[in-house]
Scaffold this motif. Structure first.
Motif, PDB file in Angstrom:
ATOM      1  N   ASP A  80     -21.485   2.781  11.385  1.00 16.70           N
ATOM      2  CA  ASP A  80     -22.152   3.899  10.705  1.00 16.70           C
ATOM      3  C   ASP A  80     -21.300   5.156  10.758  1.00 16.70           C
ATOM      4  N   VAL A  81     -20.449   5.254  11.783  1.00 14.79           N
ATOM      5  CA  VAL A  81     -19.552   6.396  11.940  1.00 14.79           C
ATOM      6  C   VAL A  81     -18.290   5.911  12.657  1.00 14.79           C
ATOM      7  N   ILE A  82     -17.156   6.512  12.303  1.00 14.08           N
ATOM      8  CA  ILE A  82     -15.895   6.213  12.990  1.00 14.08           C
ATOM      9  C   ILE A  82     -15.441   7.464  13.721  1.00 14.08           C
ATOM     10  N   HIS A  83     -15.144   7.313  15.007  1.00 13.65           N
ATOM     11  CA  HIS A  83     -14.694   8.424  15.846  1.00 13.65           C
ATOM     12  C   HIS A  83     -13.228   8.199  16.208  1.00 13.65           C
ATOM     13  N   PHE A  84     -12.352   9.016  15.627  1.00 17.24           N
ATOM     14  CA  PHE A  84     -10.921   8.932  15.909  1.00 17.24           C
ATOM     15  C   PHE A  84     -10.564   9.830  17.091  1.00 17.24           C
ATOM     16  N   HIS A  85      -9.725   9.325  17.972  1.00 19.99           N
ATOM     17  CA  HIS A  85      -9.119  10.154  19.013  1.00 19.99           C
ATOM     18  C   HIS A  85      -7.661  10.353  18.589  1.00 19.99           C
ATOM     19  N   ASN A  86      -6.708   9.934  19.387  1.00 19.42           N
ATOM     20  CA  ASN A  86      -5.311  10.091  19.000  1.00 19.42           C
ATOM     21  C   ASN A  86      -4.939   9.105  17.874  1.00 19.42           C
ATOM     22  N   THR A  87      -4.102   9.559  16.936  1.00 15.47           N
ATOM     23  CA  THR A  87      -3.604   8.673  15.879  1.00 15.47           C
ATOM     24  C   THR A  87      -2.071   8.685  15.795  1.00 15.47           C
ATOM     25  N   GLN A  88      -1.391   9.275  16.758  1.00 10.74           N
ATOM     26  CA  GLN A  88       0.063   9.430  16.735  1.00 10.74           C
ATOM     27  C   GLN A  88       0.701   8.404  17.681  1.00 10.74           C
ATOM     28  N   ALA A 102     -13.810   3.852   2.510  1.00 10.46           N
ATOM     29  CA  ALA A 102     -14.895   2.911   2.798  1.00 10.46           C
ATOM     30  C   ALA A 102     -16.255   3.604   2.824  1.00 10.46           C
ATOM     31  N   GLY A 103     -16.255   4.927   2.667  1.00 14.11           N
ATOM     32  CA  GLY A 103     -17.505   5.671   2.636  1.00 14.11           C
ATOM     33  C   GLY A 103     -18.143   5.889   3.990  1.00 14.11           C
ATOM     34  N   ILE A 104     -17.345   5.849   5.062  1.00 15.54           N
ATOM     35  CA  ILE A 104     -17.878   5.985   6.419  1.00 15.54           C
ATOM     36  C   ILE A 104     -17.629   7.399   6.939  1.00 15.54           C
ATOM     37  N   PRO A 105     -18.652   8.039   7.492  1.00 16.32           N
ATOM     38  CA  PRO A 105     -18.480   9.377   8.080  1.00 16.32           C
ATOM     39  C   PRO A 105     -17.425   9.362   9.187  1.00 16.32           C
ATOM     40  N   ILE A 106     -16.667  10.452   9.269  1.00 16.64           N
ATOM     41  CA  ILE A 106     -15.537  10.523  10.194  1.00 16.64           C
ATOM     42  C   ILE A 106     -15.696  11.695  11.149  1.00 16.64           C
ATOM     43  N   VAL A 107     -15.576  11.393  12.446  1.00 23.91           N
ATOM     44  CA  VAL A 107     -15.494  12.411  13.500  1.00 23.91           C
ATOM     45  C   VAL A 107     -14.136  12.254  14.160  1.00 23.91           C
ATOM     46  N   MET A 108     -13.471  13.369  14.443  1.00 21.68           N
ATOM     47  CA  MET A 108     -12.142  13.289  15.046  1.00 21.68           C
ATOM     48  C   MET A 108     -12.009  14.290  16.183  1.00 21.68           C
ATOM     49  N   SER A 109     -11.623  13.806  17.351  1.00 21.04           N
ATOM     50  CA  SER A 109     -11.370  14.676  18.495  1.00 21.04           C
ATOM     51  C   SER A 109      -9.944  15.202  18.430  1.00 21.04           C
ATOM     52  N   LEU A 110      -9.791  16.513  18.619  1.00 24.07           N
ATOM     53  CA  LEU A 110      -8.471  17.129  18.657  1.00 24.07           C
ATOM     54  C   LEU A 110      -8.154  17.480  20.107  1.00 24.07           C
ATOM     55  N   HIS A 111      -7.295  16.699  20.728  1.00 23.11           N
ATOM     56  CA  HIS A 111      -6.948  16.911  22.128  1.00 23.11           C
ATOM     57  C   HIS A 111      -5.765  17.859  22.277  1.00 23.11           C
ATOM     58  N   ASN A 112      -5.078  18.145  21.170  1.00 20.90           N
ATOM     59  CA  ASN A 112      -3.900  19.008  21.222  1.00 20.90           C
ATOM     60  C   ASN A 112      -3.770  19.729  19.878  1.00 20.90           C
ATOM     61  N   PHE A 113      -2.593  20.318  19.615  1.00 18.38           N
ATOM     62  CA  PHE A 113      -2.396  21.120  18.401  1.00 18.38           C
ATOM     63  C   PHE A 113      -1.405  20.462  17.433  1.00 18.38           C
ATOM     64  N   ARG A 114      -1.368  19.128  17.414  1.00 17.30           N
ATOM     65  CA  ARG A 114      -0.396  18.435  16.570  1.00 17.30           C
ATOM     66  C   ARG A 114      -0.640  18.663  15.079  1.00 17.30           C
ATOM     67  N   LEU A 115      -1.872  18.896  14.668  1.00 18.06           N
ATOM     68  CA  LEU A 115      -2.129  19.166  13.245  1.00 18.06           C
ATOM     69  C   LEU A 115      -1.447  20.449  12.790  1.00 18.06           C
ATOM     70  N   LEU A 116      -1.105  21.313  13.742  1.00 21.77           N
ATOM     71  CA  LEU A 116      -0.477  22.590  13.403  1.00 21.77           C
ATOM     72  C   LEU A 116       1.034  22.558  13.594  1.00 21.77           C
ATOM     73  N   CYS A 117       1.500  21.765  14.570  1.00 20.46           N
ATOM     74  CA  CYS A 117       2.921  21.809  14.920  1.00 20.46           C
ATOM     75  C   CYS A 117       3.364  20.479  15.516  1.00 20.46           C
TER      76      CYS A 117
END
Length: 395
Positions: A80-88, A102-117
């Motif tokens: 019903d939901v996918i929870h992403f942690h690290n993807t690197q 696939a039409g599935i709601p997405i939750v993602m934990s950001l443990h660091n600032f990789r999306l920025l740098c």
């Protein structure tokens, strides 16, 4: 509206060496599986070393193999939901697009600032590196080789995350979970260009047994953490090496040899090495105070601070990033300006000048705050709430 029954798929990419993100992934997945009405599944990837690691890294911008694995997991588990942690990096951002398709709601934990740098830590060669936070493309990060001092690794990571920014991958996430208010403000006001309402503060939880709440204080200070530049261990040793303040150092890392060289013949400074969690708890109960000299932006309040607070251990910490949200001078601890050995000594002096009654008041407030913000019950209720919100909005 609350979803009474939910199937949650946790997706996580392990680093080559065990880290804090791996611990949190298991911690939250196990805690969620204990809650009635939730069925939990997992899909994991692991970064390899050598030529296998190079192969994985090369595919990281658009990993069709990871996409295939996630599609198979979706068919099998019907989450019903996918929870992403690290993807690197063995996984890569493509899995977000796969889940959205696939039409599935997405939750993602950001443990660091990789999306920025590409650095992920906003720290490079002993200093904060924030040039990428508001940049449309991290040219300076590539120039300075901020990821493992490698031009190729920094460039490929920068290009991968920039491509996914341009094609809207990061906007496909329904909810980002960040570890502290500081991180939320930094990321939501950056050039990432994701709606601020998608960011929610969800700290990590800590469980401390009642028997561990009885302090047995001795006359030494304590450092617990990775022995690396960004943790400020060298500044701490510079501050204490010519004083009479005793310090026990618990941890390991790339600066281990340098630390041992600095403390050689310094009988008031002792290196203990890495310890299991129960032994760390014992150290927290015995020390006069925990010193946290970080000189970088932590993604959230370090677990050692939270654990120390819950054990009524006085905290002396650098006033920077998410740490400053938790450790407030004279209220929940003692603060000093990062990178300044003189400021560290002054903070210790303020601590030693205060009375036992003042220490008791400060540690009592700190423990109450930590229990309120970081209890398992509170954090898991918050996580359930966010799952319900994204699922309701997507139905």
């Amino acid at each position: 509206m609350t979803i009474s029954y939910m199937r949650v798929l946790f997706v996580h990419n392990y680093y080559q060496d065990l880290g804090g993100e791996d611990v949190v992934f298991h911690q939250e997945m196990n805690a969620m599986s204990e809650i009635a009405g939730y069925e939990v599944f997992s899909l994991t990837f692991r970064n390899e070393k050598g030529w296998k690691g190079l192969w994985q890294f090369g595919w990281s911008p658009w990993n069709i193999f990871a996409k295939k694995k996630l599609r198979a997991a979706i068919r099998r588990y019907k989450p019903d939901v996918i929870h992403f942690h690290n993807t690197q990096y063995a996984c890569g951002p493509i899995v977000i697009r796969t889940a959205k398709k696939a039409g599935i709601p997405i939750v993602m934990s950001l443990h660091n600032f990789r999306l920025l740098c590409p650095s992920a830590t906003l720290f490079y060669r002993g200093k904060l590196f924030t040039d990428s936070v508001h940049a449309e493309f991290p040219w300076k990060a590539i120039y300075h080789r901020v990821l493992d001092r490698s031009f190729a690794k920094t460039a490929l990571t920068a290009i991968s995350y920039w491509i996914h920014r341009r094609i809207g991958t990061w906007n496909m996430v329904d909810r980002y979970l960040v570890l502290a208010e500081f991180s939320k403000q930094l990321i939501s006001n950056s050039s990432l260009n994701v709606a601020p309402q998608k960011f929610v503060v969800k700290p990590n939880f800590v469980e401390i047994r009642a028997a561990e709440m009885l302090p047995k204080r001795q006359n030494h200070y304590l450092y617990v953490g990775r022995l690396s530049d960004e943790k400020g261990i060298l500044e701490l040793l510079e501050a204490l090496k010519d004083t009479s303040y005793s310090l026990r150092i618990v941890g390991s890392g790339p600066l281990e040899n340098q630390v041992q060289e600095i403390i050689k013949n310094k009988t008031h400074l002792s290196y203990i090495g890495a310890l299991p969690k129960d032994a760390v708890y014992e150290e927290l109960l015995q020390c006069k105070a925990l010193i946290v000299p970080s000189v970088c932006y932590e993604g959230g309040t370090p677990l050692t601070i939270i654990e120390g607070m819950m054990m009524h251990t006085p905290i002396i910490a650098s006033h920077i990033g998410a740490i400053a949200d938790a450790v407030i001078e004279g209220e929940t601890g003692y603060c000093f300006e990062p990178t300044s050995p003189e400021a560290i000594v002054q903070a210790i002096q303020r601590f030693e000048m205060d009375s036992t009654a003042t220490h008791f008041d400060i540690t009592t407030r700190a423990a109450a705050q930590a229990q309120l913000v970081h209890s398992k019950k509170h954090i898991m209720a918050l996580l359930q709430h966010e799952y319900d919100r994204v699922c309701t909005r997507n139905t």
